[in-house]
Design an enzyme around this catalytic site. Sequence first.
Site, short mmCIF file in Angstrom:
data_model
loop_
_atom_site.label_atom_id
_atom_site.label_comp_id
_atom_site.label_asym_id
_atom_site.label_seq_id
_atom_site.Cartn_x
_atom_site.Cartn_y
_atom_site.Cartn_z
N HIS A 1 55.99 36.41 39.79
CA HIS A 1 54.71 35.61 40.32
C HIS A 1 53.61 35.52 39.70
CE1 HIS A 1 52.08 34.21 43.55
NE2 HIS A 1 53.13 33.57 44.10
N ASP B 1 50.42 35.31 40.19
CA ASP B 1 49.39 36.14 40.57
C ASP B 1 49.56 37.50 40.33
OD1 ASP B 1 48.00 34.00 41.49
OD2 ASP B 1 48.84 34.36 43.84
N LYS B 2 50.91 38.15 40.21
CA LYS B 2 51.19 39.50 40.00
C LYS B 2 51.09 39.52 38.36
CE LYS B 2 50.77 41.37 43.29
NZ LYS B 2 49.75 42.55 43.26
N GLU C 1 39.51 40.56 35.21
CA GLU C 1 40.24 39.57 35.72
C GLU C 1 41.08 38.51 34.81
OE1 GLU C 1 39.36 39.67 38.81
OE2 GLU C 1 37.65 40.96 39.14
N GLU D 1 34.04 42.54 32.73
CA GLU D 1 32.99 43.34 32.13
C GLU D 1 33.36 44.88 31.76
OE1 GLU D 1 29.96 42.79 34.87
OE2 GLU D 1 30.61 44.73 36.01
N LYS E 1 59.72 35.25 45.86
CA LYS E 1 59.09 35.63 46.93
C LYS E 1 60.01 36.04 48.11
CE LYS E 1 55.14 33.46 48.07
NZ LYS E 1 54.42 32.34 48.42
N PHE F 1 64.73 25.91 42.36
CA PHE F 1 63.31 26.45 41.68
C PHE F 1 63.66 26.87 40.38
CE2 PHE F 1 60.81 30.52 43.13
CZ PHE F 1 59.71 30.04 42.40
N ASP G 1 52.74 27.27 38.89
CA ASP G 1 51.51 27.73 39.63
C ASP G 1 50.45 28.39 38.76
OD1 ASP G 1 49.52 27.57 41.67
OD2 ASP G 1 50.79 29.11 42.85
N ALA G 2 49.36 28.16 38.93
CA ALA G 2 48.13 29.11 38.20
C ALA G 2 48.33 30.72 38.98
CB ALA G 2 46.74 28.61 38.11
N ARG H 1 44.70 37.86 43.93
CA ARG H 1 44.96 36.97 44.92
C ARG H 1 46.13 37.26 45.78
NH1 ARG H 1 45.14 30.76 43.28
NH2 ARG H 1 46.94 31.32 42.37
N LYS H 2 46.49 38.56 45.82
CA LYS H 2 47.84 39.06 46.62
C LYS H 2 47.59 40.25 47.46
CE LYS H 2 50.60 35.69 46.53
NZ LYS H 2 49.72 34.64 46.47
N LYS I 1 40.12 46.92 38.28
CA LYS I 1 38.92 47.80 38.58
C LYS I 1 39.02 49.28 38.14
CE LYS I 1 37.48 44.34 42.04
NZ LYS I 1 37.29 44.13 43.28
N LYS J 1 34.67 51.65 41.15
CA LYS J 1 34.69 50.49 42.34
C LYS J 1 35.28 50.97 43.47
CE LYS J 1 33.91 48.20 38.12
NZ LYS J 1 33.59 48.72 37.16
N ASP K 1 35.93 49.50 45.98
CA ASP K 1 37.03 48.28 46.52
C ASP K 1 38.36 49.11 46.39
OD1 ASP K 1 35.33 46.23 47.43
OD2 ASP K 1 35.68 44.93 45.57
#
Length: 376
Positions: free
Chosen positions: A14, A16-17, A42, A55, A160, A225, A233-234, A239-240, A260, A264, A266
């Site tokens: 995918h 995003d992955k 990123e 960074e 998916k 598909f 898709d970008a 995003r997941k 990260k 961090k 997060d």
Amino acid sequence: MTRHFTSESVSEGHPDKVADQISDAILDAYLQQDPDARVACECLITKGHLVIAGEVASTAHVDPVAIARQVIRDIGYDRPEYGFDYRTAAYTNLLHEQSPEINRSVADGGAGDQGLMFGYACNETPDLMPLPLTIAHQILLALKSLRQYETLPWLLPDAKSQVTVRYEGGRPAAVETVVLSTQHKEGITREEIASELIRLLIDPVVGEYLPGSQPKILINPSGSFTIGGPHGDAGLTGRKIIVDTYGGAAPHGGGAFSGKDPSKVDRSAAYAARYVAKHVVAAGLADRCTVQISYSIGKAEPTSLYVDLHGSGRISENRITEAIARLFDLRPNGIIAELDLKKPIYRQTAAYGHFGKEALPWERLNENILNALKQL
């Protein structure tokens, strides 16, 4: 009481992955040479182009583009007709030096940013994860094997899954619905795809977790598909975040993980919150446990600690909260030391979830802590 709950997963192909895996592979490369590296990486991937940004503060010498090429090759995007070709794509590297203000904020063990993080555990599965998400991940892991071993040579990397489980009296009773969309080569019908995937994939996985289920199954419900991956898709790093965590079974603080370094919160505090929640459930103190931890930039001590046992606790939430504060060091440096987070372990987290994988340090139980919780 009857209720239904649904979770989804996405494959390593995918878009995003793909971005997540590149970000974490770059992070691992820095940590391999420099365990104290500060990294926030990123990625944006689209048709024929990858952009790497973020960074870094490190003494390591890393070639992010070479790492990205290898990751994309490993995933299987090596022909234009698959949605991306790592050999012919354009690459833009925009990584730059980390802000000195952020660097100073973590130099003495303070949190790199403000934020709130959640961890969760439940006794629905042996790894103390929500069952709908576990099944959704396992379907795609089995699909990956069918593709990589060419059992079904028409499979391509993007996919998916979505799984709905029926609960009776708070316990999983049956799988009600399975949705699976998978990228494929030209020349095969949807009926052929569905027949093979139900026989080789869905029936065995569902039968392993909830035998006797007769779910409604939807395979490639939109039709063909063939256009997938970054061409369809970008993809963006981070995003997941629900796929990465608990499939919607628990709240989310909003911060993404991939790319990260552990300074961090997060990332590191979300792992710590899972570590805490897993110990609470493994100790038999509750069937379900949600833990929230919050931080302020530059400060080591958490600004708050919250525990919710969802009415399933054997003792009061106040007693468990007091025990957590005593037994777990939730300062950033304490988390990093306890979970040994400066090692290059992150690429393996970037597909099929960050939790429920036995090899990861936040999934291992500390017997001393476990025994102390059992004595409450």
